[in-house]
Each structure stands twice: as structure tokens, then as C-alpha cells.
Design a protein around this motif. Structure first.
Motif, short mmCIF file in Angstrom:
data_model
loop_
_atom_site.label_atom_id
_atom_site.label_comp_id
_atom_site.label_asym_id
_atom_site.label_seq_id
_atom_site.Cartn_x
_atom_site.Cartn_y
_atom_site.Cartn_z
N ALA A 100 2.82 5.86 -2.93
CA ALA A 100 4.01 6.59 -3.38
C ALA A 100 3.98 6.81 -4.89
CB ALA A 100 5.27 5.83 -2.97
N LEU A 143 -2.24 3.28 4.33
CA LEU A 143 -1.26 2.21 4.49
C LEU A 143 -1.90 0.94 5.03
CD1 LEU A 143 1.70 4.17 6.14
CD2 LEU A 143 1.32 3.72 3.71
N ASN A 191 0.83 -1.21 0.00
CA ASN A 191 0.00 0.00 0.00
C ASN A 191 0.87 1.26 0.00
OD1 ASN A 191 -2.30 -1.59 0.07
ND2 ASN A 191 -2.57 -1.42 2.27
N TRP A 192 1.94 1.24 0.77
CA TRP A 192 2.87 2.38 0.79
C TRP A 192 3.43 2.63 -0.61
CZ3 TRP A 192 8.43 2.19 0.38
CH2 TRP A 192 9.06 3.41 0.66
N ARG A 193 3.79 1.57 -1.30
CA ARG A 193 4.33 1.72 -2.65
C ARG A 193 3.26 2.21 -3.64
NH1 ARG A 193 7.80 -3.79 -1.97
NH2 ARG A 193 9.77 -2.81 -1.36
N ALA A 245 5.46 7.86 6.25
CA ALA A 245 4.46 6.96 6.81
C ALA A 245 4.04 7.47 8.18
CB ALA A 245 5.01 5.54 6.92
N THR A 250 -3.26 10.70 3.39
CA THR A 250 -3.68 9.71 2.39
C THR A 250 -4.57 10.35 1.33
OG1 THR A 250 -3.52 7.81 3.88
CG2 THR A 250 -5.02 7.60 2.01
N ALA A 267 7.63 9.56 -0.04
CA ALA A 267 6.49 9.02 0.70
C ALA A 267 6.95 8.63 2.10
CB ALA A 267 5.91 7.82 -0.02
N LEU A 322 8.38 -1.13 6.86
CA LEU A 322 8.42 0.03 5.98
C LEU A 322 9.84 0.56 5.82
CD1 LEU A 322 5.20 1.84 7.23
CD2 LEU A 322 5.55 0.88 4.94
N CYS A 360 11.26 3.35 3.34
CA CYS A 360 10.66 4.53 3.96
C CYS A 360 11.67 5.15 4.93
CB CYS A 360 9.39 4.16 4.71
SG CYS A 360 8.51 5.57 5.41
#
Length: 365
Positions: free
Chosen positions: A34, A224, A29-31, A44, A204, A42, A62, A67
Motif C-alpha cells: 500500500a 500479500l 505485506n499489505w501495508r 486484497a 502485485t 489497497a 486484513l 482493507c
């Protein structure tokens, strides 16, 4: 409780609820987020124990994925976080710091986000002033230096400028709101007074609005973990956890019978019920009474009756072949999306996941 007894207790909790935390989903989800703001870093948001998912495992995953900027609410949270990530990572504490927190901030390389001119003056009066950030209020009217005070802020900090300038969107859940663009213009105007500072604006929802909101460092939070506002077409996020609770008993009830405290639900046909080990004592909201849902094998099983401290009753009539004592019903996950469960309970995904208590075992995969 002695360490050995605590381990024995945890190992024996076969009839307790569990949250399987999907670290690779959180990283994915982070990717994904991003990629929506490719010109920005990006970060977190991992405050509130990484939104109930477990700050050390989540932040470690992360960090390993690349991150390097993390956000918490309190300096103390930052100190806990520092033990899980490398010294090259930045930690910002949204709620600021008192001068008495300076040693803790220095020792753990935490940057407090200062939210008012008096707090900034107190911080600048310290010997060997630690790095700090400043929140500019662009419309939330909650925290931050007001727009009309930016000139005074600039003069005050001329000799020791902030390393970050932040603001926070009022309603990024609704991307059509004109206030988003208005805040963006205000932030650009205020931030231009601090050319050397890194700029951070997008949560977000801001990331979902694209690169214009990204600036130097974006700070996705609920996204995330698989929650947040409706996603743009073609964007998909994965559940950060699967919340499950074991079935304790299964029984059949007849028309005219009721279930649970207060007899708030009366059956008009024969139904099969399962009672599961989850309740508001575990952080699952009582407001989900007669409104929330569970899933067994992808089959929806409505919550019937009141959510009590330790127990919930679900209607498993359509899934009776799967409803056996010891089987786990899902309350958040791929079959019961976080925001859908939250909507049914009259709340938001943030509250559902951050409210889960210590009796809910976290299992990391």
C-alpha cells in the motif's frame, strides 16, 4: 465424518505436514505494498482460499487492518468471504456472473466483473440491476471487452453504468517490458469513457511499478503472501506461510545405492537421508524431484529421488545433527523462499501455495 471424529483426527495428525500461516506477515505485506501506491486504496486478492492460506482467517486479519475491497474469482467464493468480513467491505468476482447468480450477488453484496458484451446485455436485462464491474482487455486476450468495442460498451451501459472498470497487466513480473506502458495508456483511454466508475489496474507487479499504475483501487495478490516478481531496492516482503513436514526416518546409504521410485538418483559417496511426510498427495509438486530443497536449521537439504504421493527424501548429510524423527524440515518459509522453491520445481509461487491440499494442517499465528 462427524464433527467430533474430525476434531480427533486433526488432533492426531502429528506426523502430517503443516503450514504455519503468518497473518501478521500478510498484513505487514499489505501495508508495505500500500505504501508504494499511497494515492490509491489497497485492496486484497483472496481467491482460491486466499492462495491456499485460508480465506476466512486471512480476510478477517486484513479487514481488521483496514482493507475494504476484496477480490475473488467466483460469486460463490464471494458468498463464503462475506461471512468473514463486514458489510462495509466491497467484494468483486473476477469471473463474472450469470443472471441466475443475481440473487446470490444481491444477498451478499457482491459485484461481478463482467467480461463480454453479451454477458453485460444479459445482466442489464435483469429487473433491479445489481451493481456490476467491467473488465477491459488491454492486451491479455483472455477476458474482457476489447478496445475496439469500448464505444459500444459505453452506449450500452449509458443508463446503468458499471461501478468499477478493471484491466489486467500481461507481464508486470518484468517491469522493463514496453507492453506495461502500452497497456497503461490503453487503460487510461478506455477508462476515460466511464468517469464515475472506480478504476483498478495494478496487481502485485503493477503496485511495484508505482503510483502511475495504482488508479483508485489496487489489487495485490501473490505479494500479500510473500511471493511475486523481484522486488525493487529497499522493498521487503515476509513469508505468508511456513510449510514444514516431519521427518519419519533417518538412514545412511552407500555409494552405488539409489533412492525412491525409478531409481532416478544414485549416490557416489556415503550420505545421510531423511524421509519426510510430504508429497504430491499434499500438493507439493512431483516436478521438484531431484531439484527442490528443504531446510533444517538454515542448512540446505536437497530433495533426492522422486517426490512420491506421501513422501519426500532429502539429503541431510550437512545437517545430520538436526535430522531426528519428529523434527520438521522447512519447504517454504524464511529459509526456503516461495519463489525459489517454485523456480526449482519449474513452476510459480502461485501454484505451490494454491495447490496445497487439505492434509496440510493450517496453523494460524
Amino acid at each position: 465424518m462427524r464433527q467430533g471424529l474430525a476434531a480427533d483426527y486433526a488432533a492426531s495428525m502429528s506426523f502430517s505436514p503443516r503450514a504455519r500461516v503468518h497473518l501478521q506477515n500478510i498484513v505487514a505485506n499489505w501495508r508495505t505494498i500500500a505504501a508504494l501506491i499511497p494515492e490509491s486504496e489497497a485492496g486484497a486478492v483472496v481467491k482460491a482460499n486466499a492462495y491456499g492460506h485460508g480465506v476466512a482467517p486471512v480476510a478477517s486479519a486484513l479487514y481488521e487492518a483496514g482493507c475494504r475491497t476484496f477480490f475473488v474469482a467466483y460469486v460463490e467464493e464471494g458468498a463464503e468471504l462475506r461471512t468473514a468480513i463486514g458489510e462495509d467491505a466491497s467484494i468483486l468476482a473476477f469471473n463474472g456472473a450469470e443472471p441466475s447468480d443475481a440473487d446470490l450477488a444481491r444477498a451478499n453484496n457482491i459485484t461481478p466483473v463482467l467480461n463480454a458484451l453479451p454477458a453485460i446485455k444479459d445482466w442489464l436485462a435483469l429487473m433491479d440491476v445489481p451493481d456490476y464491474a467491467v473488465h477491459i482487455d488491454t492486451g491479455m486476450n483472455r477476458l474482457g471487452v476489447r478496445m475496439e468495442d469500448v464505444a459500444e460498451l459505453k452506449a450500452l451501459t449509458d443508463g446503468q453504468p458499471p461501478v468499477h472498470i478493471l484491466s489486467h497487466l500481461v507481464d508486470s513480473d518484468d517491469r522493463s517490458r514496453a507492453i506495461n506502458a502500452k497497456q497503461l495508456e490503453r487503460f487510461r483511454q478506455a477508462a476515460s469513457n466511464f468517469p464515475q466508475a472506480l478504476k483498478s489496474f495494478a496487481n502485485t507487479g503493477g503496485c511495484l511499478m508505482g503510483q502511475d499504475y495504482g488508479f483508485d483501487v489496487a489489487r495485490p495478490g501473490i505479494g500479500l503472501y510473500g511471493g511475486g516478481p523481484p522486488l525493487p531496492e529497499g522493498v521487503f516482503l515476509k513469508p505468508g506461510m511456513t510449510l514444514e513436514a516431519p521427518i519419519l526416518t533417518v538412514q545412511t546409504v552407500q555409494p552405488g545405492e539409489t533412492v525412491g521410485y525409478g531409481a532416478t538418483y544414485t549416490f557416489d559417496t556415503p550420505r545421510t537421508l531423511a524421509t519426510v511426510a510430504l508429497g504430491y498427495g499434499d500438493g507439493f509438486p512431483r516436478s521438484a524431484s531431484n531439484k527442490g530443497m528443504a531446510s533444517l536449521g538454515g542448512i540446505t537439504c536437497p530433495i533426492v529421488g522422486r517426490v512420491s504421493m506421501d513422501l519426500i527424501t532429502i539429503d541431510v548429510t550437512q545437517a545430520r545433527d538436526l535430522a531426528k524423527p519428529g523434527a520438521f524440515a522447512q519447504f517454504i518459509g524464511a529459509e526456503v523462499l516461495l519463489e525459489e522453491q517454485a523456480r526449482r520445481a519449474g513452476t510459480v509461487g502461485y501454484e505451490l501455495v494454491t495447490g496445497l491440499g487439505h492434509r496440510v494442517r493450517r496453523i494460524y499465528d
